[in-house]
Design a protein around this motif. Structure first.
Motif, short mmCIF file in Angstrom:
data_model
loop_
_atom_site.label_atom_id
_atom_site.label_comp_id
_atom_site.label_asym_id
_atom_site.label_seq_id
_atom_site.Cartn_x
_atom_site.Cartn_y
_atom_site.Cartn_z
N VAL A 32 -46.96 35.16 -7.03
CA VAL A 32 -46.40 36.35 -6.18
C VAL A 32 -46.66 35.92 -4.68
O VAL A 32 -47.74 35.48 -4.50
N GLU A 33 -45.38 36.54 -3.95
CA GLU A 33 -45.63 36.31 -2.37
C GLU A 33 -45.12 37.61 -2.11
O GLU A 33 -44.31 38.46 -2.80
N GLU A 34 -45.44 37.99 -0.95
CA GLU A 34 -45.02 39.51 -0.34
C GLU A 34 -43.58 39.27 -0.16
O GLU A 34 -42.77 39.95 -0.57
N SER A 35 -43.03 38.21 0.55
CA SER A 35 -41.88 38.05 0.93
C SER A 35 -41.34 36.66 1.07
O SER A 35 -42.07 35.61 1.34
N PRO A 36 -40.01 36.43 0.79
CA PRO A 36 -39.49 34.98 0.93
C PRO A 36 -39.66 34.45 2.22
O PRO A 36 -39.59 35.19 3.16
N THR A 37 -39.86 32.96 2.30
CA THR A 37 -39.53 32.41 3.66
C THR A 37 -38.43 32.32 4.06
O THR A 37 -37.43 32.53 3.13
N ILE A 46 -28.76 33.17 -1.24
CA ILE A 46 -28.40 34.59 -1.21
C ILE A 46 -27.64 35.05 -0.02
O ILE A 46 -27.91 34.28 1.21
N GLU A 47 -26.75 36.04 -0.31
CA GLU A 47 -26.25 36.80 0.99
C GLU A 47 -27.08 37.55 1.97
O GLU A 47 -28.31 37.99 1.48
N LYS A 48 -26.78 37.69 3.14
CA LYS A 48 -27.64 37.75 4.33
C LYS A 48 -28.27 39.37 4.11
O LYS A 48 -29.41 39.56 4.29
N ASP A 49 -27.44 40.32 3.45
CA ASP A 49 -27.90 41.61 3.34
C ASP A 49 -28.50 41.87 2.06
O ASP A 49 -28.74 42.96 1.71
N HIS A 50 -28.95 40.83 1.11
CA HIS A 50 -29.34 41.13 -0.17
C HIS A 50 -30.77 40.73 -0.03
O HIS A 50 -31.17 39.83 0.73
N LEU A 51 -31.49 41.40 -1.06
CA LEU A 51 -33.04 41.20 -1.05
C LEU A 51 -33.08 40.17 -2.04
O LEU A 51 -32.47 40.19 -3.32
N LEU A 52 -34.07 39.01 -1.96
CA LEU A 52 -34.58 38.26 -2.99
C LEU A 52 -35.82 38.75 -3.67
O LEU A 52 -36.82 38.97 -2.81
N LEU A 53 -35.32 38.99 -4.72
CA LEU A 53 -36.68 39.62 -5.65
C LEU A 53 -37.28 38.49 -6.21
O LEU A 53 -38.68 38.61 -6.44
N GLY A 54 -36.72 37.43 -6.68
CA GLY A 54 -37.67 36.27 -7.33
C GLY A 54 -36.75 34.99 -7.01
O GLY A 54 -35.63 34.78 -6.65
N ILE A 77 -42.26 35.57 -7.40
CA ILE A 77 -41.73 36.83 -7.31
C ILE A 77 -42.12 37.63 -6.22
O ILE A 77 -43.27 37.42 -5.57
N PHE A 78 -41.28 38.07 -5.38
CA PHE A 78 -41.64 38.75 -4.11
C PHE A 78 -41.94 40.23 -4.09
O PHE A 78 -40.89 41.16 -4.44
N GLN A 79 -43.09 40.37 -3.98
CA GLN A 79 -43.44 41.98 -4.22
C GLN A 79 -42.87 43.04 -3.27
O GLN A 79 -42.38 44.16 -3.78
N LYS A 80 -42.61 42.44 -2.01
CA LYS A 80 -42.25 43.71 -1.13
C LYS A 80 -40.42 43.95 -1.31
O LYS A 80 -40.16 44.91 -1.15
N SER A 81 -39.87 42.96 -1.75
CA SER A 81 -38.63 42.98 -2.06
C SER A 81 -38.37 43.87 -3.36
O SER A 81 -37.56 44.75 -3.36
#
Ligand SMILES: [Zn+2]
Length: 120
Positions: A32-37, A46-54, A77-81
């Motif tokens: 688990v990470e907070e957000s993707p690097t 992934i497209e710019k305005d999309h959130l990466l969930l995992g 898995i990205f917790q904040k997303s």
């Protein structure tokens, strides 16, 4: 949500994967990470305005022919997303489960096009 609690949800999600599938998970870490690097965002395509969930990083089982001493595959898995697109605890649980299953499917060599067809 606290990271510890979120990690627990991820472990539970993994626990819901049928044993006959889990048994085939080979050399894969689930973290688990907070957000993707930035690197992960670019790498995911992934497209710019999309959130990466995992994110699945590694060599799918279907592409391993001469697979020796290599780093384990990694599913993040990205917790904040996930928290950002969910409002209730139940939604978070559902989203975590879906994301874990989706990324595990990549480990088994199923690509996003096929997953979209399957609705996963
Ligand atoms: Zn995917």
């Amino acid at each position: 949500m606290e990271t510890k609690e979120f990690e627990k949800l991820v472990r539970e999600a993994l626990g819901l994967i049928p044993p006959e599938i889990r048994r085939h998970l080979d050399n894969v870490d689930l973290v688990v990470e907070e957000s993707p690097t930035n690197e992960q965002l670019v790498g995911s395509g992934i497209e710019k305005d999309h959130l990466l969930l995992g994110l699945y990083e590694g060599l799918p089982l279907t592409e391993r022919s001469d697979y020796g001493m290599v780093l384990p595959d990694k599913i993040t898995i990205f917790q904040k997303s996930i928290e950002e697109i969910c409002t209730t605890h139940e939604e978070i649980i559902k989203e975590v489960r879906e994301t874990v299953v989706h990324e595990l499917a990549h480990h088994f060599g199923i690509d996003d096009d096929r997953l979209e067809e399957l609705g996963i």
